[in-house]
Design an enzyme around this catalytic site. Structure first.
Site, PDB file in Angstrom:
ATOM      1  N   TYR A 153      74.523 -16.709  59.466  1.00  0.00           N
ATOM      2  CA  TYR A 153      75.192 -18.020  59.435  1.00  0.00           C
ATOM      3  C   TYR A 153      76.259 -18.059  60.531  1.00  0.00           C
ATOM      4  O   TYR A 153      77.031 -17.104  60.686  1.00  0.00           O
ATOM      5  CB  TYR A 153      75.837 -18.275  58.056  1.00  0.00           C
ATOM      6  CG  TYR A 153      74.769 -18.397  56.994  1.00  0.00           C
ATOM      7  CD1 TYR A 153      74.155 -19.617  56.733  1.00  0.00           C
ATOM      8  CD2 TYR A 153      74.308 -17.270  56.302  1.00  0.00           C
ATOM      9  CE1 TYR A 153      73.124 -19.725  55.806  1.00  0.00           C
ATOM     10  CE2 TYR A 153      73.272 -17.363  55.376  1.00  0.00           C
ATOM     11  CZ  TYR A 153      72.681 -18.594  55.130  1.00  0.00           C
ATOM     12  OH  TYR A 153      71.654 -18.688  54.234  1.00  0.00           O
ATOM     13  N   SER A 154      76.276 -19.164  61.280  1.00  0.00           N
ATOM     14  CA  SER A 154      77.297 -19.329  62.310  1.00  0.00           C
ATOM     15  C   SER A 154      78.661 -19.465  61.652  1.00  0.00           C
ATOM     16  O   SER A 154      78.789 -20.169  60.640  1.00  0.00           O
ATOM     17  CB  SER A 154      77.062 -20.603  63.119  1.00  0.00           C
ATOM     18  OG  SER A 154      75.788 -20.608  63.692  1.00  0.00           O
ATOM     19  N   CYS A 161      73.081 -25.764  69.518  1.00  0.00           N
ATOM     20  CA  CYS A 161      72.973 -25.057  68.234  1.00  0.00           C
ATOM     21  C   CYS A 161      72.346 -25.959  67.175  1.00  0.00           C
ATOM     22  O   CYS A 161      72.688 -27.132  67.059  1.00  0.00           O
ATOM     23  CB  CYS A 161      74.359 -24.599  67.781  1.00  0.00           C
ATOM     24  SG  CYS A 161      74.292 -23.493  66.354  1.00  0.00           S
ATOM     25  N   GLU A 182      71.529 -21.352  70.555  1.00  0.00           N
ATOM     26  CA  GLU A 182      71.392 -20.632  69.290  1.00  0.00           C
ATOM     27  C   GLU A 182      70.686 -21.578  68.325  1.00  0.00           C
ATOM     28  O   GLU A 182      71.314 -22.423  67.692  1.00  0.00           O
ATOM     29  CB  GLU A 182      72.763 -20.237  68.756  1.00  0.00           C
ATOM     30  CG  GLU A 182      72.643 -19.192  67.670  1.00  0.00           C
ATOM     31  CD  GLU A 182      73.823 -18.242  67.670  1.00  0.00           C
ATOM     32  OE1 GLU A 182      73.838 -17.295  68.490  1.00  0.00           O
ATOM     33  OE2 GLU A 182      74.725 -18.462  66.862  1.00  0.00           O
ATOM     34  N   TYR A 193      67.592 -22.239  65.248  1.00  0.00           N
ATOM     35  CA  TYR A 193      66.945 -21.540  64.135  1.00  0.00           C
ATOM     36  C   TYR A 193      66.055 -22.474  63.357  1.00  0.00           C
ATOM     37  O   TYR A 193      66.028 -23.660  63.635  1.00  0.00           O
ATOM     38  CB  TYR A 193      68.001 -20.907  63.214  1.00  0.00           C
ATOM     39  CG  TYR A 193      69.211 -21.745  62.883  1.00  0.00           C
ATOM     40  CD1 TYR A 193      69.201 -22.621  61.793  1.00  0.00           C
ATOM     41  CD2 TYR A 193      70.391 -21.665  63.644  1.00  0.00           C
ATOM     42  CE1 TYR A 193      70.315 -23.374  61.463  1.00  0.00           C
ATOM     43  CE2 TYR A 193      71.514 -22.421  63.322  1.00  0.00           C
ATOM     44  CZ  TYR A 193      71.476 -23.275  62.230  1.00  0.00           C
ATOM     45  OH  TYR A 193      72.583 -24.025  61.917  1.00  0.00           O
TER      46      TYR A 193
END
Ligand code: FAD
Ligand code: A2P
Length: 300
Positions: free
Chosen positions: A79-80, A257, A298, A300
Site C-alpha cells: 500500500y502506498s 499512480c 507505480e 497496480y
C-alpha cells in the site's frame, strides 16, 4: 534547506515479513461520500516507536492475519503511504494509508467476494493490531530540486502518494524544507462523491493558489469528446500541449499512480502532442525522461 533524498538516507526494508512491526489502528475513516461507488478508507496506524521511518512516495507491506486456502500464512500486500514522513499527527509516530475495499462478484458462483487484506484494513477498529513490513521503494520520490515542477496523475487510491507529496511540498508543518516550485494534479475518479481527500485538496489549493493546478476526470458523470467515459487520459489529452512543453524543462517530473490501464492513453496523448510539435518521437523522449529519473510509474 534541502529536500527529501540526499539529506536523509532512504529507509528501506527496516522490517521484514519474518519479523514485522506491530502497529495499531488509530483511525479508520470512510472518505467517500454518500452515493459513491464502493468504499475507500483513510487509515492511520500508530507505530510503537520511531524505529520505522519512511519518506513520501514509499509503500509499506501489510500482512493480513490468518492463513490462506492452503493453510499458509497470508502473503503481504503493498500500500502506498498517504502521509508525509512526519505522519498526520506530525510526531513521526504514525503512517497513513488510503485503501479501497476490494469487492467483486465471483465469476462462476456470482457470490460477493471481498479482498483479504483490504477487508482486514477497512474493517480495523481502534487499537486493532496490524503487521507492517518495509518501507519499500527508492525511486517514486520527490526530487531534491526545491524549484521543480511536479506533475501527478492518479486514479482512485493512486492519490495516496500525492497526498503525501502535496502536504510535504505546500504545508510548512509537514516540511522541514521550503518548496518553491509548482505542481499539477490530474485525478480520475468515478463520481464526485468519490473525490478522495476533497477538503484537503481544496485547502491546499486555497493555500498556494496558482502554484497548484487540479483537474478531475469524473468518469461516470462527464463525457470525453468521443462521447465515452471521461478518463484521466482524456484530461491529459486536453492538457497535452502544455504538458509536452513543460516536459522540455529539465526540472519537470512526472508521477503516475493507480490503475495500470491509464498508462497507454497517457502515452497516446503525449505522443500526439510531440508529433504536432515538429514530429518529435514521444517513445524516445520518454526513455530519456525515465533515464533522468523524471518519469515515475507505480500502477497496480
Ligand atoms: P486479494 O484477496 O489478494 O484478492 C485479489 C485477487 O482477487 C486478484 O488477484 C484476482 O485474482 C481477484 N480479483 C480481483 N478483482 C476481481 C474481479 N473483478 N473478478 C474476478 N477476480 C478478481 N491498494 C489500495 O487500496 N491502496 C493503495 O494505496 C495501494 N497501493 C499499492 C501500491 C503498490 C506498489 C501495489 C503493487 C499495490 C497497491 N495496492 C493498493 C493494491 C493492494 O496491494 C492489494 O492488491 C489490494 O488491496 C487487494 O488486496 P486484497 O488482499 O484485498 O485482495
Ligand atoms: P470507471 O470505474 O467509471 O470505469 P476507483 O479506484 O475509485 O474506482 O477510481 C478509478 C477511476 O479510474 C474510475 O473513474 C474508473 O472509471 C477509472 N478507470 C477505469 N479503467 C480505466 C482505464 N483503463 N484508464 C483510465 N481510467 C480508468
Amino acid at each position: 534547506m534541502a529536500q527529501s533524498k540526499t539529506t536523509t538516507s532512504i529507509p528501506v526494508n527496516l522490517y521484514r515479513p519474518d519479523q514485522p512491526l506491530i502497529g495499531q489502528c488509530l483511525m479508520n475513516e470512510r472518505i467517500v461520500h454518500p452515493g459513491a461507488v464502493g468504499d475507500v478508507r483513510h487509515i492511520i496506524l500508530r507505530l510503537p516507536d520511531k524505529s520505522f521511518r519512511y519518506i513520501e512516495g514509499q509503500s509499506i507491506g501489510i500482512i493480513p492475519p490468518g492463513t490462506d486456502s492452503k493453510g499458509k500464512p497470508h502473503k503481504l500486500r503493498l500500500y502506498s503511504i498517504a502521509s508525509t514522513r512526519h505522519g498526520d499527527h506530525g510526531d513521526d509516530r504514525t503512517v497513513s494509508l488510503c485503501v479501497r475495499l476490494l469487492e467483486y462478484a465471483h465469476p462462476e458462483t456470482g457470490e460477493t467476494v471481498f479482498g483479504t487484506c483490504s477487508s482486514h484494513l477497512c474493517n480495523l477498529q481502534p487499537d486493532d493490531e496490524v503487521q507492517i513490513v518495509g518501507p519499500v521503494g527508492n525511486s517514486f520520490l520527490l526530487p531534491d530540486d526545491p524549484n521543480a515542477t511536479i506533475i501527478m496523475m492518479a486514479t482512485g487510491t493512486g492519490i495516496a502518494p500525492f497526498r503525501a507529496f502535496m502536504w510535504r511540498m505546500f504545508d510548512e508543518y509537514h516540511a522541514d524544507y521550503k518548496f518553491n516550485g509548482n505542481a499539477m494534479l490530474f485525478f480520475g475518479i468515478p463520481t464526485t462523491a468519490n473525490i478522495l481527500y476533497r477538503n484537503e485538496l481544496e485547502y491546499l489549493q486555497d493555500l498556494v493558489r496558482t502554484r497548484l493546478t487540479i483537474g478531475y476526470a469524473i468518469s461516470r458523470e462527464q463525457k470525453n469528446i468521443k462521447g465515452g467515459k471521461m478518463y484521466i487520459q482524456d484530461l491529459i489529452a486536453d492538457y497535452s500541449t502544455v504538458l509536452w512543453h513543460l516536459l522540455q524543462r529539465k526540472n519537470t517530473y512526472v508521477y503516475i499512480c493507480g490503475l495500470k490501464g491509464m498508462e497507454g492513453g497517457i502515452n497516446e496523448a503525449l505522443s500526439q502532442a510531440a508529433l504536432e510539435d515538429g514530429g518529435a518521437n514521444w517513445a524516445e523522449y520518454q526513455k530519456q525522461l525515465k533515464k533522468a529519473g523524471r518519469w515515475h510509474v507505480e500502477t497496480y
